[in-house]
Design an enzyme around this catalytic site. Structure first.
Site, PDB file in Angstrom:
ATOM      1  N   TYR A  12       0.830  -1.226   0.000  1.00  0.00           N
ATOM      2  CA  TYR A  12       0.000   0.000   0.000  1.00  0.00           C
ATOM      3  C   TYR A  12       0.861   1.272   0.000  1.00  0.00           C
ATOM      4  CZ  TYR A  12      -3.224   3.503   1.949  1.00  0.00           C
ATOM      5  OH  TYR A  12      -3.943   4.635   2.190  1.00  0.00           O
ATOM      6  N   SER A  35       3.760 -11.344  -0.499  1.00  0.00           N
ATOM      7  CA  SER A  35       3.031 -12.080   0.535  1.00  0.00           C
ATOM      8  C   SER A  35       1.795 -11.309   0.987  1.00  0.00           C
ATOM      9  CB  SER A  35       3.940 -12.367   1.741  1.00  0.00           C
ATOM     10  OG  SER A  35       4.550 -11.178   2.187  1.00  0.00           O
ATOM     11  N   LYS A  85       2.237  -6.329   9.173  1.00  0.00           N
ATOM     12  CA  LYS A  85       1.753  -5.106   9.821  1.00  0.00           C
ATOM     13  C   LYS A  85       0.428  -5.200  10.585  1.00  0.00           C
ATOM     14  CE  LYS A  85      -1.007  -3.429   6.031  1.00  0.00           C
ATOM     15  NZ  LYS A  85      -1.566  -2.313   5.310  1.00  0.00           N
ATOM     16  N   SER A 125       6.419   3.447  13.100  1.00  0.00           N
ATOM     17  CA  SER A 125       4.993   3.687  13.312  1.00  0.00           C
ATOM     18  C   SER A 125       4.784   4.453  14.615  1.00  0.00           C
ATOM     19  CB  SER A 125       4.301   2.325  13.407  1.00  0.00           C
ATOM     20  OG  SER A 125       3.012   2.459  13.911  1.00  0.00           O
ATOM     21  N   TYR A 150       3.722  -6.645  17.127  1.00  0.00           N
ATOM     22  CA  TYR A 150       3.998  -5.804  15.950  1.00  0.00           C
ATOM     23  C   TYR A 150       4.694  -4.506  16.386  1.00  0.00           C
ATOM     24  CZ  TYR A 150       3.226  -2.248  12.422  1.00  0.00           C
ATOM     25  OH  TYR A 150       3.420  -1.204  11.539  1.00  0.00           O
ATOM     26  N   LYS A 154       8.671  -2.804  15.641  1.00  0.00           N
ATOM     27  CA  LYS A 154       9.023  -1.469  15.146  1.00  0.00           C
ATOM     28  C   LYS A 154      10.017  -0.825  16.116  1.00  0.00           C
ATOM     29  CE  LYS A 154       6.772  -1.475  11.407  1.00  0.00           C
ATOM     30  NZ  LYS A 154       7.517  -1.576  10.159  1.00  0.00           N
ATOM     31  N   TYR A 178       4.953   6.740  11.029  1.00  0.00           N
ATOM     32  CA  TYR A 178       3.701   7.124  10.376  1.00  0.00           C
ATOM     33  C   TYR A 178       2.562   7.100  11.389  1.00  0.00           C
ATOM     34  CZ  TYR A 178       6.261   4.787   6.531  1.00  0.00           C
ATOM     35  OH  TYR A 178       7.187   4.324   5.639  1.00  0.00           O
ATOM     36  N   LEU A 201      -9.956   1.434   9.919  1.00  0.00           N
ATOM     37  CA  LEU A 201     -11.207   2.168   9.709  1.00  0.00           C
ATOM     38  C   LEU A 201     -11.506   2.447   8.229  1.00  0.00           C
ATOM     39  CD1 LEU A 201     -13.607   3.689  10.910  1.00  0.00           C
ATOM     40  CD2 LEU A 201     -12.143   5.714  11.100  1.00  0.00           C
ATOM     41  N   GLY A 295      -6.600  -2.589  23.404  1.00  0.00           N
ATOM     42  CA  GLY A 295      -5.314  -1.995  22.998  1.00  0.00           C
ATOM     43  C   GLY A 295      -5.443  -0.608  22.378  1.00  0.00           C
TER      44      GLY A 295
END
Ligand code: NAD
Ligand code: WQD
Length: 338
Positions: A12, A35, A85, A125, A150, A154, A178, A201, A295
């Protein structure tokens, strides 16, 4: 002439960044094992830009495959997106996340070192700010206290790359944190194409709008925010892509480790996003209020001062642009890349 290696360039954010890099005059080589993406994204990068892009369907945890790329191309800088991710999936399969996300950076850095390539831009992130409550997050806000594997990958990658610089100050590492990348290229040819049920979302919203999903679950309406729903810093993926062009220029110019938030600096609630989307697309979005998602924090948005001052970069596109462009992509590609 030199090349920029983009790992995860069929994904993306990677695909949009390849377009921005090519439009800025850079020559791009992509390594992506597909993948979590489709080769069609690479074809569309080529059709949007009219540029030649060399593509390798390689797993970048494999040093032998990486060696082939570094032997064939004069790589000057790597933009490293490749990795897993999905937060929820990382809780279910932590070993896969630690293996892919850490080994990819370690293998890549080892091969880069062997070839004397010491410039890397890394996709981190805002998730590294963990459950720290004080917003806006600046690059000096505390990190760690991560809530899932995850996020830890990072955080650990930031540590690994900082240690590489400590061992050899000729390296130049730009770490980009990001916030919430959304939207798509205005052509509607490339965009976000999640496998299965979307976690985030925007793709959920667009799939409800196109009729693939029935209604949008809103995770929590009792947060201490203006309307009770969670607040996030949504950033148009093309603004983010352009931020990478500035980061590559900075990386090629400087030495050491630089860390930047890439966000819009504005917080929007889930209800605000729904209303903006309805207005931009003239579609009604059915929704249902659900319990909070484990979370989730109530609010997360960036301080964007450092990126503005040092990268001379700011996001330009509005929430309405994000909605219009996300919808154009979804409407013209109801099944994604197929
Ligand atoms: P994405 O899944 O669309 O892109 C990642 C790409 O990496 C995919 O094309 C996948 O096929 C590829 N890949 C995965 N493992 C690989 C491997 N071992 N070898 C080669 N290729 C491999 O994800 P994205 O949303 O474009 O995210 C890009 C990067 O930005 C990721 O590192 C992600 O963690 C980070 N990030 C994303 C977001 C977000 O909300 N999308 C937010 C913050 C950070
Ligand atoms: C945004 C808001 C939800 C889906 C995640 C990762 C983060 C980063 C970006 C990679 C929240 C609410 C969501 C839905 C909803 N990725 N929501 N219904 O959680 O800020 O960040 O993606 O680094 O690490 O955690 O993004 O888009 O999932 O959620 O109400 O169906 O929308 O509760 O308030 P998030 P998101």
């Amino acid at each position: 002439m030199f090349d920029i290696l983009v790992t995860g360039g069929a994904g993306y954010i990677g695909s949009h960044t390849c377009v921005a890099l090519l439009e800025a005059g850079f020559s791009v080589v992509i390594a992506d094992d597909l993948s979590n993406s489709k080769f069609e994204a690479v074809s569309r990068i080529r059709s949007i830009t009219g540029n030649k892009v060399t593509f390798y369907p390689y797993d970048i945890t494999d040093e032998i495959e990486l060696e082939r790329i570094f032997t064939r191309h004069a790589i000057r800088c790597v933009v490293h997106f490749a990795g897993k991710k999905a937060v929820g999936e990382s809780v279910e399969m932590p070993l896969e996340y630690y293996r892919t996300n850490l080994l990819s950076t370690i293998s890549l850095s080892r091969v880069m070192k062997r070839h004397g390539v010491k410039n890397i831009v890394f996709s981190s992130s805002a998730t590294v700010y963990g459950n720290s409550k004080k917003v806006p997050y600046s690059e000096k806000s505390p990190t760690g206290n991560c809530t899932n594997p995850y996020a830890w990958t990072k955080w650990m990658n930031e540590q690994i790359l900082s240690d590489v610089v400590r061992s050899d100050p000729d390296w130049s590492v730009v770490i980009l944190r990001y916030f919430n990348p959304v939207g798509a290229h205005t052509s509607g040819k490339i965009g976000e194409d999640p496998l299965g049920l979307p976690n985030n979302l925007f793709p959920y919203l667009t799939q409800v709008a196109v009729g693939k999903l029935e209604q949008l679950p809103i995770y929590g309406s009792d947060y201490p925010t203006k309307d009770g729903t969670g607040i996030r810093d949504y950033i148009h993926v093309m603004d983010l892509a352009e931020g990478h062009v500035s980061a590559v220029r900075k990386c090629l110019r400087d030495f050491g480790v630089q860390i930047y938030n890439l966000g819009s600096g504005k917080g929007h609630s889930v209800f605000e996003v729904i209303h903006a989307f309805e207005e931009a697309t003239a579609r009604k979005i059915p929704y249902v209020i659900c319990p909070r998602r484990e979370g989730d924090v109530s609010a997360s948005y960036a301080s964007t001062k450092k990126a503005a001052e040092e990268l001379h970069w700011k996001s330009r596109r509005t929430l309405a642009d994000m909605c219009t462009d996300a919808w154009r992509w979804q409407e013209s590609n109801p099944q994604g890349y197929c």
